[in-house]
Write a protein that holds these residues in place. Structure first.
Motif, PDB file in Angstrom:
ATOM      1  N   PRO A   1      77.848  42.473 -82.462  1.00 45.00           N
ATOM      2  CA  PRO A   1      79.282  42.556 -82.766  1.00 45.00           C
ATOM      3  C   PRO A   1      80.077  41.381 -82.205  1.00 45.00           C
ATOM      4  N   ALA A   2      79.750  40.936 -80.990  1.00 47.70           N
ATOM      5  CA  ALA A   2      80.512  39.824 -80.398  1.00 47.70           C
ATOM      6  C   ALA A   2      80.313  38.559 -81.223  1.00 47.70           C
ATOM      7  N   GLY A   3      79.060  38.235 -81.533  1.00 46.39           N
ATOM      8  CA  GLY A   3      78.765  37.009 -82.270  1.00 46.39           C
ATOM      9  C   GLY A   3      79.323  37.046 -83.691  1.00 46.39           C
TER      10      GLY A   3
ATOM     11  N   LEU B   1      73.050  31.797 -84.790  1.00 50.22           N
ATOM     12  CA  LEU B   1      71.611  31.757 -84.517  1.00 50.22           C
ATOM     13  C   LEU B   1      71.192  33.100 -83.911  1.00 50.22           C
ATOM     14  N   GLU B   2      70.276  33.793 -84.573  1.00 53.00           N
ATOM     15  CA  GLU B   2      69.888  35.139 -84.140  1.00 53.00           C
ATOM     16  C   GLU B   2      68.370  35.189 -83.962  1.00 53.00           C
ATOM     17  N   ARG B   3      67.921  35.627 -82.784  1.00 52.20           N
ATOM     18  CA  ARG B   3      66.474  35.662 -82.510  1.00 52.20           C
ATOM     19  C   ARG B   3      65.751  36.697 -83.382  1.00 52.20           C
ATOM     20  N   GLY B   4      66.477  37.759 -83.752  1.00 56.35           N
ATOM     21  CA  GLY B   4      65.858  38.838 -84.522  1.00 56.35           C
ATOM     22  C   GLY B   4      65.932  38.589 -86.013  1.00 56.35           C
TER      23      GLY B   4
ATOM     24  N   PHE C   1      67.614  44.017 -80.627  1.00 51.29           N
ATOM     25  CA  PHE C   1      67.619  42.642 -81.143  1.00 51.29           C
ATOM     26  C   PHE C   1      67.469  42.617 -82.662  1.00 51.29           C
ATOM     27  N   GLY C   2      68.259  41.756 -83.269  1.00 47.83           N
ATOM     28  CA  GLY C   2      68.241  41.606 -84.715  1.00 47.83           C
ATOM     29  C   GLY C   2      69.669  41.642 -85.225  1.00 47.83           C
ATOM     30  N   GLU C   3      69.822  41.406 -86.525  1.00 48.76           N
ATOM     31  CA  GLU C   3      71.164  41.310 -87.098  1.00 48.76           C
ATOM     32  C   GLU C   3      72.008  42.549 -86.784  1.00 48.76           C
TER      33      GLU C   3
ATOM     34  N   GLY D   1      72.908  43.263 -83.821  1.00 45.19           N
ATOM     35  CA  GLY D   1      72.714  43.497 -82.396  1.00 45.19           C
ATOM     36  C   GLY D   1      72.388  44.949 -82.087  1.00 45.19           C
ATOM     37  N   ALA D   2      72.772  45.359 -80.874  1.00 36.62           N
ATOM     38  CA  ALA D   2      72.447  46.707 -80.415  1.00 36.62           C
ATOM     39  C   ALA D   2      73.268  47.761 -81.161  1.00 36.62           C
ATOM     40  N   GLY D   3      74.305  47.308 -81.865  1.00 32.82           N
ATOM     41  CA  GLY D   3      75.192  48.284 -82.501  1.00 32.82           C
ATOM     42  C   GLY D   3      74.761  48.718 -83.894  1.00 32.82           C
ATOM     43  N   THR D   4      73.717  48.092 -84.466  1.00 29.57           N
ATOM     44  CA  THR D   4      73.390  48.389 -85.872  1.00 29.57           C
ATOM     45  C   THR D   4      72.820  49.780 -86.047  1.00 29.57           C
TER      46      THR D   4
ATOM     47  N   GLY E   1      77.644  54.170 -83.794  1.00 26.13           N
ATOM     48  CA  GLY E   1      78.764  53.401 -84.331  1.00 26.13           C
ATOM     49  C   GLY E   1      80.102  53.937 -83.884  1.00 26.13           C
ATOM     50  N   LYS E   2      80.138  54.434 -82.642  1.00 25.71           N
ATOM     51  CA  LYS E   2      81.441  54.861 -82.101  1.00 25.71           C
ATOM     52  C   LYS E   2      82.326  53.636 -81.982  1.00 25.71           C
ATOM     53  N   LEU E   3      83.584  53.797 -82.363  1.00 23.10           N
ATOM     54  CA  LEU E   3      84.453  52.624 -82.413  1.00 23.10           C
ATOM     55  C   LEU E   3      85.651  52.763 -81.488  1.00 23.10           C
TER      56      LEU E   3
ATOM     57  N   LYS F   1      65.422  31.857 -82.124  1.00 26.94           N
ATOM     58  CA  LYS F   1      65.703  32.188 -80.719  1.00 26.94           C
ATOM     59  C   LYS F   1      66.095  30.940 -79.940  1.00 26.94           C
ATOM     60  N   VAL F   2      67.237  30.998 -79.321  1.00 24.46           N
ATOM     61  CA  VAL F   2      67.701  29.864 -78.504  1.00 24.46           C
ATOM     62  C   VAL F   2      66.979  29.908 -77.161  1.00 24.46           C
ATOM     63  N   THR F   3      66.370  28.768 -76.805  1.00 28.09           N
ATOM     64  CA  THR F   3      65.595  28.746 -75.558  1.00 28.09           C
ATOM     65  C   THR F   3      66.114  27.729 -74.549  1.00 28.09           C
TER      66      THR F   3
ATOM     67  N   GLY G   1      81.029  38.611 -74.903  1.00 28.44           N
ATOM     68  CA  GLY G   1      80.509  39.952 -75.200  1.00 28.44           C
ATOM     69  C   GLY G   1      79.879  40.640 -74.015  1.00 28.44           C
ATOM     70  N   GLU G   2      79.043  41.621 -74.336  1.00 25.87           N
ATOM     71  CA  GLU G   2      78.490  42.503 -73.315  1.00 25.87           C
ATOM     72  C   GLU G   2      77.525  41.775 -72.382  1.00 25.87           C
ATOM     73  N   GLY G   3      76.736  40.877 -72.948  1.00 25.31           N
ATOM     74  CA  GLY G   3      75.742  40.183 -72.137  1.00 25.31           C
ATOM     75  C   GLY G   3      76.378  39.288 -71.095  1.00 25.31           C
TER      76      GLY G   3
ATOM     77  N   GLY H   1      81.847  46.255 -73.229  1.00 23.86           N
ATOM     78  CA  GLY H   1      80.921  47.386 -73.156  1.00 23.86           C
ATOM     79  C   GLY H   1      81.138  48.218 -74.396  1.00 23.86           C
ATOM     80  N   GLY H   2      80.279  48.074 -75.364  1.00 22.66           N
ATOM     81  CA  GLY H   2      80.445  48.831 -76.598  1.00 22.66           C
ATOM     82  C   GLY H   2      80.790  47.930 -77.777  1.00 22.66           C
ATOM     83  N   ILE H   3      80.689  48.498 -78.955  1.00 21.38           N
ATOM     84  CA  ILE H   3      80.812  47.716 -80.185  1.00 21.38           C
ATOM     85  C   ILE H   3      82.194  47.073 -80.311  1.00 21.38           C
ATOM     86  N   VAL H   4      83.264  47.875 -80.209  1.00 21.26           N
ATOM     87  CA  VAL H   4      84.577  47.270 -80.476  1.00 21.26           C
ATOM     88  C   VAL H   4      85.023  46.329 -79.366  1.00 21.26           C
TER      89      VAL H   4
HETATM   90  P1  FAD Z   1      74.376  42.746 -78.714  1.00 19.85           P
HETATM   91  O1  FAD Z   1      74.789  43.780 -79.678  1.00 19.85           O
HETATM   92  O2  FAD Z   1      73.316  43.093 -77.736  1.00 19.85           O
HETATM   93  O3  FAD Z   1      73.941  41.490 -79.572  1.00 19.85           O
HETATM   94  C1  FAD Z   1      73.319  40.380 -79.014  1.00 19.85           C
HETATM   95  C2  FAD Z   1      72.492  39.692 -80.097  1.00 19.85           C
HETATM   96  O4  FAD Z   1      72.012  38.463 -79.580  1.00 19.85           O
HETATM   97  C3  FAD Z   1      71.266  40.490 -80.520  1.00 19.85           C
HETATM   98  O5  FAD Z   1      71.251  40.633 -81.906  1.00 19.85           O
HETATM   99  C4  FAD Z   1      70.103  39.649 -80.018  1.00 19.85           C
HETATM  100  O6  FAD Z   1      68.972  39.719 -80.857  1.00 19.85           O
HETATM  101  C5  FAD Z   1      70.681  38.251 -79.999  1.00 19.85           C
HETATM  102  N1  FAD Z   1      70.018  37.355 -79.046  1.00 19.85           N
HETATM  103  C6  FAD Z   1      69.647  37.644 -77.771  1.00 19.85           C
HETATM  104  N2  FAD Z   1      69.067  36.556 -77.203  1.00 19.85           N
HETATM  105  C7  FAD Z   1      69.094  35.584 -78.125  1.00 19.85           C
HETATM  106  C8  FAD Z   1      68.636  34.238 -78.129  1.00 19.85           C
HETATM  107  N3  FAD Z   1      68.057  33.697 -77.060  1.00 19.85           N
HETATM  108  N4  FAD Z   1      68.790  33.504 -79.254  1.00 19.85           N
HETATM  109  C9  FAD Z   1      69.382  34.047 -80.366  1.00 19.85           C
HETATM  110  N5  FAD Z   1      69.823  35.340 -80.406  1.00 19.85           N
HETATM  111  C10 FAD Z   1      69.694  36.079 -79.304  1.00 19.85           C
HETATM  112  N6  FAD Z   1      78.317  51.034 -78.503  1.00 19.85           N
HETATM  113  C11 FAD Z   1      79.381  51.649 -79.039  1.00 19.85           C
HETATM  114  O7  FAD Z   1      80.519  51.185 -78.852  1.00 19.85           O
HETATM  115  N7  FAD Z   1      79.233  52.763 -79.801  1.00 19.85           N
HETATM  116  C12 FAD Z   1      78.009  53.315 -80.050  1.00 19.85           C
HETATM  117  O8  FAD Z   1      77.922  54.325 -80.745  1.00 19.85           O
HETATM  118  C13 FAD Z   1      76.864  52.682 -79.510  1.00 19.85           C
HETATM  119  N8  FAD Z   1      75.617  53.178 -79.703  1.00 19.85           N
HETATM  120  C14 FAD Z   1      74.537  52.469 -79.289  1.00 19.85           C
HETATM  121  C15 FAD Z   1      73.250  52.922 -79.634  1.00 19.85           C
HETATM  122  C16 FAD Z   1      72.124  52.185 -79.299  1.00 19.85           C
HETATM  123  C17 FAD Z   1      70.769  52.683 -79.738  1.00 19.85           C
HETATM  124  C18 FAD Z   1      72.274  50.989 -78.543  1.00 19.85           C
HETATM  125  C19 FAD Z   1      71.060  50.197 -78.150  1.00 19.85           C
HETATM  126  C20 FAD Z   1      73.533  50.550 -78.168  1.00 19.85           C
HETATM  127  C21 FAD Z   1      74.676  51.277 -78.541  1.00 19.85           C
HETATM  128  N9  FAD Z   1      75.975  50.860 -78.204  1.00 19.85           N
HETATM  129  C22 FAD Z   1      77.065  51.507 -78.728  1.00 19.85           C
HETATM  130  C23 FAD Z   1      76.208  49.659 -77.406  1.00 19.85           C
HETATM  131  C24 FAD Z   1      76.600  48.502 -78.325  1.00 19.85           C
HETATM  132  O9  FAD Z   1      75.673  48.392 -79.346  1.00 19.85           O
HETATM  133  C25 FAD Z   1      76.731  47.228 -77.531  1.00 19.85           C
HETATM  134  O10 FAD Z   1      77.714  47.425 -76.544  1.00 19.85           O
HETATM  135  C26 FAD Z   1      77.161  46.059 -78.409  1.00 19.85           C
HETATM  136  O11 FAD Z   1      76.259  45.906 -79.482  1.00 19.85           O
HETATM  137  C27 FAD Z   1      77.236  44.766 -77.594  1.00 19.85           C
HETATM  138  O12 FAD Z   1      77.555  43.725 -78.462  1.00 19.85           O
HETATM  139  P2  FAD Z   1      77.161  42.210 -78.165  1.00 19.85           P
HETATM  140  O13 FAD Z   1      77.403  41.480 -79.430  1.00 19.85           O
HETATM  141  O14 FAD Z   1      77.839  41.753 -76.935  1.00 19.85           O
HETATM  142  O15 FAD Z   1      75.599  42.217 -77.846  1.00 19.85           O
END
Ligand code: FAD
Length: 521
Positions: free
Chosen positions: A92-94, A111-114, A141-143, A145-148, A152-154, A216-218, A491-493, A498-501
């Motif tokens: 979601p952040a990216g 650029l997405e590792r997944g 990991f993958g398109e 991110g963790a939110g797919t 999907g709580k928003l 994957k960015v290294t 974003g979260e990392g 913390g969370g999708i929105v």
């Molecule tokens: P991420 O979603 O983690 O995305 C990071 C992306 O970066 C990933 O796609 C990853 O593959 C990619 N990446 C990592 N390293 C590299 C690299 N070296 N090179 C290229 N790409 C890389 N939150 C909610 O608000 N509501 C929910 O209902 C909810 N349910 C969830 C259910 C599950 C099963 C999980 C796992 C999480 C859930 N969350 C939920 C948490 C939410 O998904 C995350 O807070 C949110 O996705 C964080 O967004 P982000 O973009 O910061 O990171």
């Protein structure tokens, strides 16, 4: 005339649109035929008493048409030949950083590792069949991110509510259901989310941006203290005006690489615990104060608990009514659980994370790892959970009351967790600062909600990815890394969401910060 009206309905009335116009006409003291259009602005459930009320707010058009809601339509410009910005991670952040960059007239290179959502689905099927976790394509990991594949709580507990409405509008424009625009606690569901993510990708590409999968960015390209681009695992170089680093909290290799490269990271407090699952019927009975449960017209009930236990917060987290528990590991020898649900939230189970706050001072024995102390602690507990579960993604589990009373469960209830569960004395092997607080927290939740503390519920280990144990420091004003110009930890990392929105909002804010930076250059 366009007017806004609040009304209180019963669950049956609220669930059937044919009731709306007659009730609104009565309230306005006009004939139904004069109402030319209605729009729901807000809907919330008041379940404090047994008589459940649904509070709704409508926009009503009388004798004229409802105006087109311009904020729901997005027209992205073509940015193919514009300045390039590298976005690492398509969570979601990216993705929201990329869309915002397009709006601002820059060309995002994502650029997405997944893999793409479509291929990722196949890998998840494979994960369940073989119990082998692909380290680049899994529930985190993958398109998208963790939110797919999530509930999907928003909604967000974050106080930075900035552009929340805009995020919902963008998700709606890309295919999310109308309800997310007005429900007090909106959610999309794992059956709808993949389509929304694919549509966001299509918007980025149609505007001239790029999305690269299995990329994957290294490493990072630096010129003195300024970032100029990134290197990927397959040897490619991507250069841009800046890098938005949105890799999520499970990308441990990213933290390690930053640390090795002397790009500052710091330890932060985080949370860990277990996932708990009750029969949904029981949660409905408790939350709707009705032994008959939710009946025909109410949604699967949710809950939210928080309690301070000896100076640390213990709280429910990411509750999934009518959902399932999923294996959320991102590598070998890890046992990690999380939860998701479909838009209908219609399974027989209610699951939620139950997390305990962990501060750096709780991890004295990990001190040698410096900023990576929390990360090592997470890894150790996930590895132990893997062993306790039998080393094949089966989850160690214990009935809730047995856990609180320190007793092995002789048997376990049916759970939604597909790889299965095995009885484990979790009170013995979870670190005491977690298990004791969970035990006390569960007792407190049971006092607040009669029936919640029960052996009908089961806990599964471990819920270790609730938040990032590491922060990538950035300047409050510029959003750039405190030492590296042009690097926007996001974003979260990075520890700012913390969370999708909230991750999506942070993505937009990083794109805006880049725009300010570029304008100054
Ligand atoms: P991420 O979603 O983690 O995305 C990071 C992306 O970066 C990933 O796609 C990853 O593959 C990619 N990446 C990592 N390293 C590299 C690299 N070296 N090179 C290229 N790409 C890389 N939150 C909610 O608000 N509501 C929910 O209902 C909810 N349910 C969830 C259910 C599950 C099963 C999980 C796992 C999480 C859930 N969350 C939920 C948490 C939410 O998904 C995350 O807070 C949110 O996705 C964080 O967004 P982000 O973009 O910061 O990171």
């Amino acid at each position: 005339m366009i007017t806004e009206i609040d009304i209180v309905l019963n669950p049956k009335q609220a669930s059937d649109e044919s009731f709306y116009k007659p009730i609104l006409a009565q309230k306005l003291k006009i004939k139904v035929g004069r109402i030319n259009g209605i729009q729901i602005l807000r809907k919330s459930i008041d379940a404090r008493r047994r008589y459940i009320k649904i509070n709704m707010k409508f926009r009503v058009a009388v004798d004229e048409k409802l105006p087109v809601a311009k904020e729901l339509i997005f027209d992205y410009p073509n940015v193919q030949d514009k300045k390039k910005v590298i976005v690492v991670g398509a969570g979601p952040a990216g993705l929201f950083a990329a869309l915002r960059l397009v709006e601002l007239g820059y060309c995002p290179i994502v650029l997405e590792r997944g893999k793409s959502v479509e291929d990722r689905k196949k890998d998840l099927g494979q994960l369940h069949r073989t119990r082998n976790v692909d380290p680049d394509s899994n529930y985190s990991f993958g398109e998208g991110g963790a939110g797919t594949f999530s509930d999907g709580k928003l909604y967000t507990r974050s106080k930075k509510r900035g552009n929340l409405k805009k995020i919902l509008n963008v998700l709606h424009f890309h295919g999310a259901q109308d309800e997310i625009l007005y429900e007090a606690h909106p959610h999309i569901g794992t059956d709808v989310l993949p389509k929304v993510i694919v549509n966001i990708r299509k918007s980025i590409i149609a505007a001239g941006g790029e999305v690269h999968f299995s990329c994957k960015v290294t490493d990072y390209l630096l010129d003195a203290n300024k970032i100029t681009g990134v290197l990927t695992q397959d040897g490619k170089t991507f250069k841009g005006e800046a890098v938005i680093l949105a890799t999520g909290h499970s990308a441990r290799d990213v933290y390690r690489k930053l640390n090795e490269s002397d790009i500052d990271i710091e330890a932060k407090s985080f949370a860990m615990g277990v996932r708990i699952e009750h029969p949904q019927e029981l949660i409905d009975q408790i939350q709707y104060h009705n032994p008959n449960g939710r009946g025909k017209y109410l949604p699967a009930a949710s809950y939210s608990f928080v309690q301070q236990i000896e100076g640390r917060g213990v709280y429910s987290f990411c509750m999934c009514p009518g959902g399932v528990i999923v294996p959320a590991a991102t590598g070998e020898n890890q046992q990690v659980v999380n939860g998701m649900s479909s838009s209908g939230r219609n399974t027989a189970f209610a699951n939620s994370g139950m997390a305990v706050e962990i501060r750096t001072e709780d991890l004295a024995e990990y001190e040698e790892f410096g900023p990576l102390a929390g990360l090592h602690f997470q890894e150790d507990l996930e590895a132990q959970s893997f062993v306790e579960g039998g080393e094949n993604l089966t989850a160690p589990a214990q009935r809730m009351k047995d856990f609180v009373e320190g007793r092995k469960s002789e048997n376990l209830p049916k759970t939604s967790y597909h790889p299965g569960v095995v009885s484990s004395e979790m009170h013995k092997w979870l670190p005491e600062h977690i298990s004791y607080r969970l035990q006390e927290g569960f007792k407190a939740f049971g006092r607040k909600s009669k029936g919640f503390l029960t052996n009908k519920a089961v806990i599964l280990g471990v819920e270790s990815r609730t938040s990032s144990p590491v922060r990538i420091p950035r300047d409050r004003e510029t959003f750039q890394h405190t030492k590296v110009e042009g690097l926007f930890p996001c974003g979260e990392g990075a520890g700012y969401a913390g969370g999708i929105v909230s991750a999506a909002m942070d993505g937009e804010q990083c794109a805006d910060a880049f725009d300010r930076y570029y304008a100054k250059e």
